[in-house]
Design a protein around this motif. Structure first.
Motif, mmCIF file in Angstrom:
data_model
loop_
_atom_site.group_PDB
_atom_site.id
_atom_site.type_symbol
_atom_site.label_atom_id
_atom_site.label_comp_id
_atom_site.label_asym_id
_atom_site.label_seq_id
_atom_site.Cartn_x
_atom_site.Cartn_y
_atom_site.Cartn_z
ATOM 1 N N VAL A 1 0.824 -1.228 0.082
ATOM 2 C CA VAL A 1 0.038 0.078 0.021
ATOM 3 C C VAL A 1 0.873 1.254 0.085
ATOM 4 O O VAL A 1 0.586 2.140 -0.795
ATOM 5 N N ASN A 2 1.991 1.285 0.809
ATOM 6 C CA ASN A 2 2.836 2.342 0.986
ATOM 7 C C ASN A 2 3.489 2.910 -0.282
ATOM 8 O O ASN A 2 3.350 3.851 -0.687
ATOM 9 N N ARG A 3 3.955 1.658 -0.884
ATOM 10 C CA ARG A 3 4.887 2.043 -2.086
ATOM 11 C C ARG A 3 3.831 2.608 -3.293
ATOM 12 O O ARG A 3 4.163 3.351 -4.038
ATOM 13 N N THR A 4 2.721 1.822 -3.426
ATOM 14 C CA THR A 4 1.771 2.260 -4.454
ATOM 15 C C THR A 4 1.367 3.888 -4.353
ATOM 16 O O THR A 4 1.330 4.318 -5.339
ATOM 17 N N VAL A 5 1.010 4.001 -3.356
ATOM 18 C CA VAL A 5 0.463 5.244 -2.854
ATOM 19 C C VAL A 5 1.379 6.231 -3.150
ATOM 20 O O VAL A 5 1.253 7.401 -3.641
ATOM 21 N N ALA A 6 2.785 5.824 -2.575
ATOM 22 C CA ALA A 6 3.767 7.135 -2.767
ATOM 23 C C ALA A 6 4.190 7.087 -4.125
ATOM 24 O O ALA A 6 4.246 8.144 -4.380
ATOM 25 N N MET A 7 4.150 6.064 -4.929
ATOM 26 C CA MET A 7 4.590 6.324 -6.244
ATOM 27 C C MET A 7 3.367 7.124 -7.033
ATOM 28 O O MET A 7 3.848 7.864 -7.891
#
Ligand code: MSP
Length: 645
Positions: A359-365
């Motif tokens: 979740v973190n990586r996807t939202v951050a990207m």
């Protein structure tokens, strides 16, 4: 269209003491099912509660110096707090001391008595106090209680019996023609082969040896057997009444499922259905027997010092991690095991790495590459189609698994989707795509597929980890969270903007965590000691005991004390040649004339005290036999003045 109803219950927990995490398992499990059914659009009624009567509770309350009602009020409060802490969405929390329940149980008993299903007789057998059960010699295992393995003692009492035997055939037919009634299958075989086939015996359904129960209203020296009282909760809690049921009862009964532990399947698949048959009510559709949660490989018990409580775990790991761990760790047909090592490991690998990172990586990207904007996806590549198919198939799979109450398998399926998403990131390498203008088109598609898959995960996780699901939706900035929105892929709105990336689960440092756990364990050990002291008294040395001087004394005279109803004034011959006066609070149980000439044990060096005008020089020994039964210790064949050591 009217919604289809779904009535789910848990067993009601004993209020003998604060329940451990094992007891909380089925409440979390049932909550997950209830939430899932609500998500699917069912009209759900979810009931849990507390089982508050019985000899054991009476004894524990006495040892703690409080009334049984005070004791159960305290523990029921603790159980409710645990439910709230674990975010249990019950619709009704029933207590068997609720007046409406008590009255209804009396009516049920009377109805069964009037129609001849309950009859009065005499019981002679072996009695197990903790289980509150009578056994015949042949039922004992190595001379001990077959249920709990503890000592039993001979007992004989007048009692009421329930004509269980009369319904044996009807029960067999019901089980036969309703293949899903006892679930899982292994439990069904156990019930049939071990209990039903050998032949059902009439059940003793009243007790006279203690008071803390619901009295039989037409014969109040009997209290109703605690299982008749407890099982009735499933019906009384939604308004069953032999004189005419409520609208709620008419709507929700029969229960769609009773979720209970494997140890109490017998009560739910034999006694309870037979009670309902006798009452002329429909039978529950399913009784699901779950496995036990062990500490490592041991049963949890306070005296072994391996009890884990929900509130401790929630403070250490957070509520959703505890819910996840309980549900993921309990297999379908063998016991689950809880250890702190395993919890930390699962937390870090499943929650922090697999789900949290995704979740973190996807939202951050999305924030980094498109200022948070959700791009319109372009044509599929094979990898995309595979991910989309898996997302939709996961919904179907979870649905099938949950229909069979295979909770840990359902969670595994959900996490398999999260793992596939992580792999998709590795395969599509968004950071490389971001570098070129033509790659950016593909990048928009990749991120859309990931965000939409994460939305699937959020919807599917709602019943299991409600706070996590909410945080996922907040980060996606979406309100598209209904069950029907995950029946097809692509419902996440294009053009909207995601929120800030917030870590769902921070990694746990095992060393740090074990330090905190140790601190808690030390205070728990202290508590065990204190509990022991409460029940067994503070340990003393022989030198302390030898300070107490005990003597045999004969009661020469005895009279009531005018100013105090409870007191008798005794004149004793303790062998010293000087008559000794003692005031004793036993007037309720003994008439003065019955005591004259009897010999008792007196504490002869107790400081004199004046009680209601009587100077009392000592105290005689008596036993607290039940809540309202005190018996003097008589030693009639001993010489006056003999010292006792
Ligand atoms: N009061 C009865 C139930 C009456 S239902 C009409 C009772 N209470 S209990 O407090 O002992 O247990 C409550 C539930 O917790 C039961 O379903 C029991 O099987 C379950 N568990 C108790 N210990 C457990 C574990 N260690 N693990 C999982 N469930 C366990 O029985």
């Amino acid at each position: 269209m009217e919604k289809e109803k779904f009535y789910i219950t848990t067993a009601i927990a004993y209020t003998s003491r604060k329940p451990h995490i094992g007891n909380s398992y089925e409440i979390v499990m049932s909550d997950a099912i209830a939430r899932y059914k609500r998500l699917q659009g069912y009209d759900v009624f979810f009931q849990t509660g507390t089982d508050e009567h019985g000899q054991k509770i009476e004894e524990i309350a006495k040892a703690s110096g409080v009334t049984p009602q005070q004791h159960v009020d305290k523990v029921a409060g603790e159980i409710r707090n645990i439910c709230d802490l674990l975010k249990i969405t019950y619709d009704n929390f029933i207590r068997t001391t609720d007046k409406s329940h008590e009255r209804c149980v009396q009516k049920i008993f009377k109805k069964l008595y009037d129609q001849g299903d309950i009859y009065k007789s005499e019981y002679e057998g072996m009695y197990c106090t903790p289980c509150e059960s009578f056994w015949t010699e042949s039922q004992l295992v190595d001379g001990k209680c077959p249920d709990c393995g503890r000592e039993v003692k001979p007992a004989r009492e007048e009692a009421y019996f329930f004509r269980i035997s009369k319904y044996q055939k009807q029960l067999e037919e019901y089980i036969e023609s309703n293949s899903g009634f006892i679930c899982p299958e292994s439990r069904k075989k156990e019930m049939i082969n071990n209990f039903i086939k050998p032949g059902l015996q009439d059940l003793c359904v009243s007790r006279t040896s203690f008071k803390w129960g619901i009295p039989v209203d037409f014969d109040p020296k009997h209290v109703i057997y605690v299982w008749i009282d407890a099982l009735s909760n499933y019906a009384t809690g939604i308004g069953y009444d032999p004189d005419g049921p409520s609208e709620t009862y008419k709507k929700y009964w029969p229960a769609d499922v009773h979720v209970v532990g494997k140890d109490i399947m017998r009560f739910h698949t034999i006694y309870w259905p037979i009670m309902l048959m006798a009452l002329g009510e429909p039978l529950p559709k399913k009784v699901f027997g779950h496995q036990w949660l062990l500490f490592g490989t041991d049963k949890m018990s306070k005296s072994r010092g391996n009890v884990i409580y929900a509130d401790d775990l929630v403070e250490l790991f957070g509520v959703d991690a505890v819910r996840y761990y309980l549900l993921a760790e309990m297999p379908y047909t063998s016991d689950g095991s809880i250890t702190y090592e395993n919890m930390i490991e699962r937390y870090n690998s499943d929650l922090a790495n697999t789900l949290g990172n995704l979740v973190n990586r996807t939202v951050a990207m999305t924030n980094k590459y498109f200022d948070g904007g959700i791009m319109s996806p372009r044509a599929d590549e094979p990898l995309d189609a595979e991910l989309k198919t898996l997302a939709v198939d996961t919904v179907k799979k979870v649905d099938e698994l949950l229909a069979d109450y295979r909770i840990s398998d359902a969670l595994e399926a959900i996490f398999a989707l999260a793992k596939r998403c992580n792999k998709y990131i590795d395969e599509t390498t968004p950071w490389v795509l971001a570098k070129s203008e033509e790659g950016r088109g593909r990048l928009g598609t990749v991120l859309y597929n990931l965000l939409e898959s994460i939305r699937f995960l959020g919807v599917l996780l709602q019943p299991f980890m409600p706070d996590t699901a909410k945080s996922v939706f907040d980060q996606l900035n979406t309100d598209v969270t209904g069950y029907d929105t995950i029946l097809s892929f692509g419902n996440l709105k294009i053009g909207s903007v995601v929120g800030k990336a917030v870590p769902l689960f921070g990694r746990i440092d095992p060393e740090e965590m074990f330090k905190r756990i140790d601190e808690r364990m030390q205070s728990a050990e202290k508590e065990v000691e204190q509990d022991k002291e409460k029940i067994e008294g503070v340990q003393i040395g022989i030198e302390d005991f030898s300070k107490i001087k005990l003597k045999v004394a004969e009661i020469k005279d005895c009279e009531k004390v005018k100013k105090a109803k409870k007191l008798l004034k005794l004149t004793l011959d303790d062998g010293s040649g000087v008559p000794r006066t003692v005031a004793s609070g036993i007037a309720k149980w003994y008439a003065p004339e019955d005591l004259i000439g009897r010999k008792v044990i007196v504490v002869s060096n107790l400081k004199p005290a004046t009680l209601c005008g009587v100077e009392s020089c000592g105290m005689i020994l008596a036993a607290d036999c039940a809540e309202d039964d005190v018996r003097v210790v008589f030693v009639d064949d001993m010489p006056n003045g003999a010292g006792i050591r």
